[in-house]
Write a protein that holds these residues in place. Sequence first.
Motif, PDB file in Angstrom:
ATOM      1  N   PRO A 173      45.111  49.096  31.429  1.00  0.00           N
ATOM      2  CA  PRO A 173      45.571  49.314  32.747  1.00  0.00           C
ATOM      3  C   PRO A 173      44.528  49.196  33.779  1.00  0.00           C
ATOM      4  N   SER A 174      44.752  48.681  35.044  1.00  0.00           N
ATOM      5  CA  SER A 174      43.846  48.329  35.905  1.00  0.00           C
ATOM      6  C   SER A 174      43.115  49.490  36.569  1.00  0.00           C
ATOM      7  N   ASP A 175      43.718  50.797  36.119  1.00  0.00           N
ATOM      8  CA  ASP A 175      42.818  52.055  36.699  1.00  0.00           C
ATOM      9  C   ASP A 175      42.074  52.713  35.906  1.00  0.00           C
ATOM     10  N   ILE A 176      41.490  52.097  34.386  1.00  0.00           N
ATOM     11  CA  ILE A 176      40.926  52.666  33.469  1.00  0.00           C
ATOM     12  C   ILE A 176      39.594  52.093  33.729  1.00  0.00           C
ATOM     13  N   VAL A 177      38.588  53.058  33.401  1.00  0.00           N
ATOM     14  CA  VAL A 177      37.056  52.736  33.536  1.00  0.00           C
ATOM     15  C   VAL A 177      36.739  52.119  32.115  1.00  0.00           C
ATOM     16  N   SER A 201      33.097  48.258  35.193  1.00  0.00           N
ATOM     17  CA  SER A 201      33.938  48.991  36.188  1.00  0.00           C
ATOM     18  C   SER A 201      32.862  49.617  37.166  1.00  0.00           C
ATOM     19  N   THR A 202      33.437  49.485  38.431  1.00  0.00           N
ATOM     20  CA  THR A 202      32.802  50.367  39.499  1.00  0.00           C
ATOM     21  C   THR A 202      33.607  51.570  39.628  1.00  0.00           C
ATOM     22  N   VAL A 203      33.060  52.560  39.434  1.00  0.00           N
ATOM     23  CA  VAL A 203      33.786  54.026  39.646  1.00  0.00           C
ATOM     24  C   VAL A 203      33.199  54.776  40.629  1.00  0.00           C
ATOM     25  N   GLY A 213      36.849  54.894  29.696  1.00  0.00           N
ATOM     26  CA  GLY A 213      38.148  55.285  29.180  1.00  0.00           C
ATOM     27  C   GLY A 213      38.789  56.238  30.048  1.00  0.00           C
ATOM     28  N   LEU A 214      38.423  56.771  30.917  1.00  0.00           N
ATOM     29  CA  LEU A 214      39.085  57.714  31.958  1.00  0.00           C
ATOM     30  C   LEU A 214      39.928  56.966  32.787  1.00  0.00           C
ATOM     31  N   LYS A 230      38.304  56.605  42.053  1.00  0.00           N
ATOM     32  CA  LYS A 230      38.505  55.255  42.293  1.00  0.00           C
ATOM     33  C   LYS A 230      38.104  54.232  41.101  1.00  0.00           C
ATOM     34  N   VAL A 231      38.635  53.311  40.625  1.00  0.00           N
ATOM     35  CA  VAL A 231      38.172  52.362  39.784  1.00  0.00           C
ATOM     36  C   VAL A 231      38.395  51.090  40.092  1.00  0.00           C
ATOM     37  N   THR A 232      37.330  50.145  39.966  1.00  0.00           N
ATOM     38  CA  THR A 232      37.502  48.633  40.292  1.00  0.00           C
ATOM     39  C   THR A 232      37.080  48.153  38.924  1.00  0.00           C
ATOM     40  N   GLN A 233      37.812  47.570  38.342  1.00  0.00           N
ATOM     41  CA  GLN A 233      37.421  46.913  37.063  1.00  0.00           C
ATOM     42  C   GLN A 233      36.963  45.425  37.263  1.00  0.00           C
ATOM     43  N   PRO A 234      35.891  45.091  36.502  1.00  0.00           N
ATOM     44  CA  PRO A 234      35.477  43.633  36.680  1.00  0.00           C
ATOM     45  C   PRO A 234      36.564  42.526  36.510  1.00  0.00           C
ATOM     46  N   GLU A 235      36.252  41.187  37.003  1.00  0.00           N
ATOM     47  CA  GLU A 235      37.225  40.356  36.735  1.00  0.00           C
ATOM     48  C   GLU A 235      37.097  39.701  35.262  1.00  0.00           C
ATOM     49  N   ARG A 236      37.998  39.636  34.568  1.00  0.00           N
ATOM     50  CA  ARG A 236      38.123  39.320  33.318  1.00  0.00           C
ATOM     51  C   ARG A 236      38.597  37.831  32.832  1.00  0.00           C
ATOM     52  N   THR A 237      37.973  37.284  32.009  1.00  0.00           N
ATOM     53  CA  THR A 237      38.565  36.184  31.216  1.00  0.00           C
ATOM     54  C   THR A 237      39.073  36.427  29.933  1.00  0.00           C
TER      55      THR A 237
END
Length: 137
Positions: free
Chosen positions: A56-60, A64-66, A106-107, A129-136
């Motif tokens: 999920p996009s809101d997971i650390v 991630s920037t948290v 994981g939070l 707030k969680v901003t996940q890194p771009e993933r390939t």
Amino acid sequence: MTRSTNTGRPPVHFISTEADNLTDLALGVADTMPQVSELLLREIARATIHSAARVPSDIVTMYSTVEFKDEASGAERTVQLVYPAEADISAGRVSILTPVGAGLIGLREGHSIRWPDREGRERRLTILKVTQPERTV
């Protein structure tokens, strides 16, 4: 696969490859950093494991920037969660092998956890707030 225990802590989620890497890392520092190693291994053991494409996009996750709040002090901080070699607190990059790093991974946004600081005092951390890194994938 879901692994959990009744700890009174919010659910945590890990990307499968990160869980493997972090398990190896935690085991590798068990003698020199036993508290953080044990805390991280416990979180991995109770986590729901996802592929990178399905987390999920809101997971650390790693990188991630948290934005989180330390409820004891009221201070809000924004950090990026990184591996030890990349840590630089002055640049806002916090190692996964710190108590706060191991507590955040994981939070989910909106969740709080009671977590020990370096002195062993429990603090309540709330993910704002969680901003996940771009993933390939």
